[in-house]
Design a protein around this motif. Structure first.
Motif, PDB file in Angstrom:
ATOM      1  N   ASN A 107       0.831  -1.199   0.000  1.00  0.00           N
ATOM      2  CA  ASN A 107       0.000   0.000   0.000  1.00  0.00           C
ATOM      3  C   ASN A 107       0.873   1.259   0.000  1.00  0.00           C
ATOM      4  N   HIS A 108       1.907   1.252   0.807  1.00  0.00           N
ATOM      5  CA  HIS A 108       2.856   2.372   0.873  1.00  0.00           C
ATOM      6  C   HIS A 108       3.583   2.516  -0.463  1.00  0.00           C
ATOM      7  N   PHE A 109       4.015   1.393  -1.013  1.00  0.00           N
ATOM      8  CA  PHE A 109       4.705   1.383  -2.310  1.00  0.00           C
ATOM      9  C   PHE A 109       3.833   1.998  -3.399  1.00  0.00           C
ATOM     10  N   THR A 110       2.556   1.643  -3.425  1.00  0.00           N
ATOM     11  CA  THR A 110       1.649   2.142  -4.462  1.00  0.00           C
ATOM     12  C   THR A 110       1.512   3.657  -4.399  1.00  0.00           C
ATOM     13  N   PHE A 111       1.340   4.175  -3.190  1.00  0.00           N
ATOM     14  CA  PHE A 111       1.224   5.633  -3.013  1.00  0.00           C
ATOM     15  C   PHE A 111       2.489   6.335  -3.502  1.00  0.00           C
ATOM     16  N   ASN A 112       3.659   5.840  -3.085  1.00  0.00           N
ATOM     17  CA  ASN A 112       4.921   6.443  -3.506  1.00  0.00           C
ATOM     18  C   ASN A 112       5.150   6.285  -5.007  1.00  0.00           C
ATOM     19  N   PHE A 113       4.750   5.127  -5.543  1.00  0.00           N
ATOM     20  CA  PHE A 113       4.943   4.852  -6.970  1.00  0.00           C
ATOM     21  C   PHE A 113       4.134   5.826  -7.829  1.00  0.00           C
TER      22      PHE A 113
END
Length: 259
Positions: free
Chosen positions: A237-243
């Motif tokens: 979830n964190h990765f998706t936001f940053n991506f």
């Protein structure tokens, strides 16, 4: 301004860079690694972390996850070795399984569905925030790291992408969700207050008023994810936001280059 930047850098250093090396040293001491060697490693780590962003903390976070995986094996020795009782490995012997640190238990389809819901909420929060800012004519600065990346040359920007979208989520979820939320706050103040407090710290440590409501939501939702689904779901979830944020910046940069 200089004093503010110094305080900000110090807080980031204490909250983000120090925990991985402290945990590493505590695990390593159980394996009878020389104190002199650990001191040298710690000094190199702390100095290098000042100049390499999240790279060294990320590396040591991965090592610590490996230590968690081995903790149960070390814990089994405690049954026959009095000196190993009450060690860190004993206390954390169930954490690798309890908090889903094994990638084998990670389901990508399930993670995408959970993250899609999170992003719908992020869009709603962002729209509400934009309306409030517009109505009250409030001037709110962008997150410093976003401004920093926006002004960065394209070649450097491409190098920094893995640090932002891969290293940061793995590192920050380990610290804010597993360590601060699960291991420090929850046993002392209960799961709900722990989620709120750890998410507030997570939002505050990014030092950006504009992104603060979004970061609070991501923190709270990721507390739910690590508690109910596992560590890698919160990382995803964190990765998706940053991506998505990084890709928007990249597209903007590329469009300026082609003009």
């Amino acid at each position: 301004m200089v004093k503010y930047d110094l305080i900000k850098d110090l807080l980031v250093f204490l909250f983000v860079y120090v925990p991985p090396i402290v945990i590493f040293i505590r695990f390593s001491r159980e394996r009878n690694i020389s104190k002199i060697l650990l001191t040298i490693i710690a000094l190199v780590y702390l100095i290098a972390s000042l100049f390499t962003n999240n790279i060294f903390p990320f590396i040591f976070t991965v090592i610590n996850i490996r230590y968690l995986k081995k903790a149960n094996r070390v814990y089994s020795l405690c049954l026959s070795n009095e000196n190993l009782k009450h060690t860190l490995s004993e206390r954390l012997s169930d954490d690798f399984k309890r908090f889903g640190f094994s990638l084998k238990e990670f389901n990508l389809i399930s993670a995408i569905k959970l993250t899609a819901f999170s992003y719908v909420v992020i869009i709603i929060i962002a729209n509400i925030e934009t309306m409030i800012v517009s109505i009250f004519n409030v001037q709110v600065k962008e997150q410093e790291v976003v401004t920093w990346m926006s002004n960065m040359p394209l070649n450097r920007f491409l190098i920094i992408i893995p640090i932002v979208i891969i290293f940061a989520p793995i590192l920050e979820e380990f610290i804010f969700r597993w360590l601060i939320f699960e291991k420090i706050f929850t046993p002392r103040i209960g799961i709900y207050l722990a989620a709120l407090l750890s998410s507030t710290i997570f939002g505050f440590i990014h030092f950006n008023l504009r992104a603060f409501p979004l970061l609070i939501w991501i923190g709270m939702y990721n507390c739910y994810l690590i508690e109910k689904k596992g560590y890698w779901y919160s990382v995803f979830n964190h990765f998706t936001f940053n991506f998505i944020t990084t890709m928007v910046l990249l597209i903007t940069k590329l469009s300026k280059v082609n003009m």
